[in-house]
Scaffold this motif. Structure first.
Motif, mmCIF file in Angstrom:
data_model
loop_
_atom_site.group_PDB
_atom_site.id
_atom_site.type_symbol
_atom_site.label_atom_id
_atom_site.label_comp_id
_atom_site.label_asym_id
_atom_site.label_seq_id
_atom_site.Cartn_x
_atom_site.Cartn_y
_atom_site.Cartn_z
ATOM 1 N N PRO A 122 46.649 34.890 19.932
ATOM 2 C CA PRO A 122 45.510 35.201 19.890
ATOM 3 C C PRO A 122 45.075 35.477 18.621
ATOM 4 C CG PRO A 122 46.674 36.697 21.465
ATOM 5 C CD PRO A 122 47.535 36.018 20.617
ATOM 6 N N GLY A 123 44.227 34.601 17.815
ATOM 7 C CA GLY A 123 43.949 34.879 16.414
ATOM 8 C C GLY A 123 43.211 36.134 16.405
ATOM 9 N N HIS A 124 43.461 36.513 14.869
ATOM 10 C CA HIS A 124 42.869 37.696 14.507
ATOM 11 C C HIS A 124 43.413 38.916 15.272
ATOM 12 C CE1 HIS A 124 40.421 34.830 12.151
ATOM 13 N NE2 HIS A 124 40.112 34.375 13.270
ATOM 14 N N GLY A 125 42.691 40.277 15.006
ATOM 15 C CA GLY A 125 43.256 41.296 15.589
ATOM 16 C C GLY A 125 43.187 42.602 14.555
ATOM 17 N N GLY A 126 42.647 43.712 15.220
ATOM 18 C CA GLY A 126 42.937 45.036 14.132
ATOM 19 C C GLY A 126 41.642 45.022 13.457
ATOM 20 N N GLU A 127 41.424 46.279 12.728
ATOM 21 C CA GLU A 127 40.193 46.474 12.242
ATOM 22 C C GLU A 127 40.184 45.629 10.682
ATOM 23 O OE1 GLU A 127 38.904 50.588 10.191
ATOM 24 O OE2 GLU A 127 39.697 51.038 12.502
ATOM 25 N N ALA A 128 41.213 45.213 10.315
ATOM 26 C CA ALA A 128 41.418 44.435 9.139
ATOM 27 C C ALA A 128 40.783 43.115 9.389
ATOM 28 C CB ALA A 128 42.647 44.712 8.259
ATOM 29 N N ASP A 129 41.032 42.482 10.581
ATOM 30 C CA ASP A 129 40.908 41.118 10.754
ATOM 31 C C ASP A 129 40.329 40.998 12.285
ATOM 32 O OD1 ASP A 129 41.074 38.326 10.905
ATOM 33 O OD2 ASP A 129 42.963 38.332 11.115
ATOM 34 N N PRO A 130 38.831 41.359 12.223
ATOM 35 C CA PRO A 130 38.289 41.162 13.788
ATOM 36 C C PRO A 130 37.883 39.905 14.043
ATOM 37 C CG PRO A 130 36.782 42.169 12.047
ATOM 38 C CD PRO A 130 38.003 41.964 11.356
ATOM 39 N N LEU B 47 46.759 24.753 16.332
ATOM 40 C CA LEU B 47 45.468 25.772 16.317
ATOM 41 C C LEU B 47 44.253 25.322 16.859
ATOM 42 C CD1 LEU B 47 44.548 27.959 13.245
ATOM 43 C CD2 LEU B 47 42.866 27.261 14.707
ATOM 44 N N VAL B 48 43.906 25.734 18.002
ATOM 45 C CA VAL B 48 42.621 25.376 18.593
ATOM 46 C C VAL B 48 41.401 26.299 18.282
ATOM 47 C CG1 VAL B 48 43.167 26.186 20.836
ATOM 48 C CG2 VAL B 48 41.501 24.323 20.677
ATOM 49 N N GLU B 49 40.452 25.516 17.826
ATOM 50 C CA GLU B 49 39.001 26.273 17.709
ATOM 51 C C GLU B 49 38.142 25.832 19.078
ATOM 52 O OE1 GLU B 49 37.878 28.356 15.526
ATOM 53 O OE2 GLU B 49 39.091 28.286 13.730
ATOM 54 N N LEU B 50 38.074 26.461 20.030
ATOM 55 C CA LEU B 50 37.491 25.800 21.149
ATOM 56 C C LEU B 50 36.165 25.326 21.070
ATOM 57 C CD1 LEU B 50 39.840 27.898 22.168
ATOM 58 C CD2 LEU B 50 39.139 26.692 24.304
ATOM 59 N N GLY B 51 35.329 26.256 20.343
ATOM 60 C CA GLY B 51 34.006 25.993 20.085
ATOM 61 C C GLY B 51 33.532 26.975 18.988
ATOM 62 N N GLU C 168 37.713 21.633 17.516
ATOM 63 C CA GLU C 168 38.640 21.133 16.590
ATOM 64 C C GLU C 168 40.044 21.695 16.933
ATOM 65 O OE1 GLU C 168 37.170 22.803 12.972
ATOM 66 O OE2 GLU C 168 35.488 21.244 12.811
ATOM 67 N N VAL C 169 41.047 20.965 16.559
ATOM 68 C CA VAL C 169 42.457 21.416 16.596
ATOM 69 C C VAL C 169 43.313 21.040 15.387
ATOM 70 C CG1 VAL C 169 44.573 21.218 18.125
ATOM 71 C CG2 VAL C 169 42.388 20.937 19.329
ATOM 72 N N PHE C 170 43.549 21.793 14.908
ATOM 73 C CA PHE C 170 44.738 21.683 13.602
ATOM 74 C C PHE C 170 46.199 21.585 13.974
ATOM 75 C CE2 PHE C 170 40.623 23.992 12.449
ATOM 76 C CZ PHE C 170 40.050 23.202 11.845
ATOM 77 N N LEU D 200 56.907 25.618 21.899
ATOM 78 C CA LEU D 200 55.376 25.366 21.406
ATOM 79 C C LEU D 200 54.636 26.756 20.993
ATOM 80 C CD1 LEU D 200 52.845 25.635 23.405
ATOM 81 C CD2 LEU D 200 54.145 23.909 24.497
ATOM 82 N N MET D 201 53.473 26.752 19.923
ATOM 83 C CA MET D 201 52.856 27.732 20.132
ATOM 84 C C MET D 201 51.511 27.225 20.065
ATOM 85 S SD MET D 201 52.873 31.097 17.358
ATOM 86 C CE MET D 201 53.344 30.122 15.916
ATOM 87 N N VAL D 202 50.479 27.893 20.722
ATOM 88 C CA VAL D 202 49.213 27.576 20.432
ATOM 89 C C VAL D 202 48.264 28.843 20.002
ATOM 90 C CG1 VAL D 202 47.116 26.923 21.826
ATOM 91 C CG2 VAL D 202 49.271 25.950 22.571
ATOM 92 N N SER D 203 47.741 28.566 18.919
ATOM 93 C CA SER D 203 46.949 29.539 18.259
ATOM 94 C C SER D 203 45.416 29.388 18.702
ATOM 95 C CB SER D 203 46.958 29.635 16.715
ATOM 96 O OG SER D 203 46.300 30.740 16.087
ATOM 97 N N ILE D 204 44.989 30.521 19.356
ATOM 98 C CA ILE D 204 43.718 30.274 20.095
ATOM 99 C C ILE D 204 42.348 30.930 19.067
ATOM 100 C CG2 ILE D 204 42.425 31.266 22.094
ATOM 101 C CD1 ILE D 204 45.057 30.762 23.480
ATOM 102 N N HIS D 205 41.244 30.186 18.818
ATOM 103 C CA HIS D 205 40.380 30.652 17.964
ATOM 104 C C HIS D 205 38.973 30.141 18.555
ATOM 105 C CE1 HIS D 205 42.562 32.090 14.292
ATOM 106 N NE2 HIS D 205 43.536 31.704 14.936
#
Ligand SMILES: [Zn+2]
Length: 326
Positions: free
Chosen positions: A107-115, A257-261, A193-195, A173-178
């Motif tokens: 799950p992309g991002h997380g925490g106060e420094a990277d919401p 890395l998938v940017e769903l929308g 977009e999928v990188f 495999l790893m899928v990063s969700i954004h």
């Protein structure tokens, strides 16, 4: 790699790890076994303690009793030296082993420094990514596919630690969700977009399957979508030609890395806040992952030309605060 530091329990001194040493066999002492003649030959040294059980290799990763997935560097009994989400070492007790081979969901991002990005409706990308990843984990579990998350709460995990997590587990495999920002141009279909990773056919196939399943599923929603002109399955490179995104560049594990929308598009953010979106996107991501593992399908949406872009550096260890681990 930190794992090589002290991998075998037998080569590590428990005391150097701050761990309780295993209980030695009791040795006869003067107080319990008085000698009658102090000049007599001293007794032979006690034999080394017999191991009481066959040594079991430590689990490669555990979920701590506080619910945080961590790599285990070494173990003595139920005491584990782990790599924390911030990349430090800490000792935890107990926890549940993470069983492989497995799929790592990031799950992309997380925490106060990277919401992450913020939707006009107040939806925060880091929280949305986590909700979706957690739902995908639950769905894959029902399909008998083992999974692990790189984070399970609102805390920062630097990209290098996420990559090491997947690699140390030999993940399949790893899928990063954004969810993307800023918004693109108006479109009649999702701007997913999928990188993917330069030089990795497996990453490309994973990306193609993610794009195919996600665009087919989201296309059923009647939404004022936005898109970039070159949306699809693509590589993003810095000027020198290496992969721009750390979560793509760093892992040896096949990763996409998938940017769903676009969460930055108010109409899409409204959709992303619904349970219907979460369940639809969950099915799509799980279908793509299962197809990657069980078929040789290639997927669709490949864009020939890479995008040239230098993203801002992601927040790292200097601003990282570990969640409670025990
Ligand atoms: Zn993001």
């Amino acid at each position: 790699m930190a794992m090589a530091l002290c991998l075998m329990v037998t080569s590590c001194s428990a005391s150097t790890l701050g761990l309780p040493a295993s209980t030695p066999e009791p040795v006869a002492s003067a107080s319990t076994e008085p000698t009658t003649n102090p000049t007599a030959t001293p007794p032979a040294p006690a034999a080394p303690a017999e191991p009481t059980a066959t040594p079991v290799p430590p689990p490669r990763a555990i979920t701590t009793t506080t619910g945080v997935p961590v790599i285990v560097l070494t173990s003595v009994g139920d005491n584990h030296v782990v790599r924390t989400p911030c990349g430090d070492e800490a000792i935890v007790v107990g926890g549940e082993p993470i069983i492989g081979p497995l799929v790592v969901l990031d799950p992309g991002h997380g925490g106060e420094a990277d919401p992450g990005a913020l939707g006009a409706n107040g939806l925060l990308e880091g929280a949305l990514n986590l909700d979706l990843a957690t739902a995908v984990q639950a769905e894959l579990t029902t399909r008998d596919i083992n999974t692990a998350l790189t984070r399970t709460g609102d805390y920062l995990v630097p990209l290098g630690v996420r990559a090491e997590f997947a690699d140390d587990l030999d993940a399949e495999l790893m899928v990063s969700i954004h969810h993307n920002a800023p918004a693109g141009d108006a479109s009649d279909r999702p701007g997913t977009e999928v990188f993917v990773q330069t030089g990795s056919d497996e990453s490309a196939r994973l990306g193609g399957l993610l794009y195919e399943e996600v665009t087919a599923a989201l296309g059923a929603f009647d939404v004022a979508w936005t898109t970039a002109p070159d949306a699809g399955v693509l590589r993003t490179l810095v000027e020198g030609g290496t992969d721009a995104y750390g979560i793509i560049r760093r892992p040896a594990t096949p990763t996409a890395l998938v940017e769903l929308g676009y969460i930055a598009n108010p109409a899409e953010a409204e959709l992303f806040a619904t349970e219907e979106y979460i369940s639809t996107a969950t099915e799509a991501l799980a279908d793509a992952i299962e197809a990657f593992l069980t078929t040789d399908r290639a997927g669709t949406g490949f864009v020939a030309d890479p995008r040239i872009f230098r993203p801002d550096p992601a927040p790292g260890a200097d601003v990282c605060i570990d969640p409670p681990l025990r």
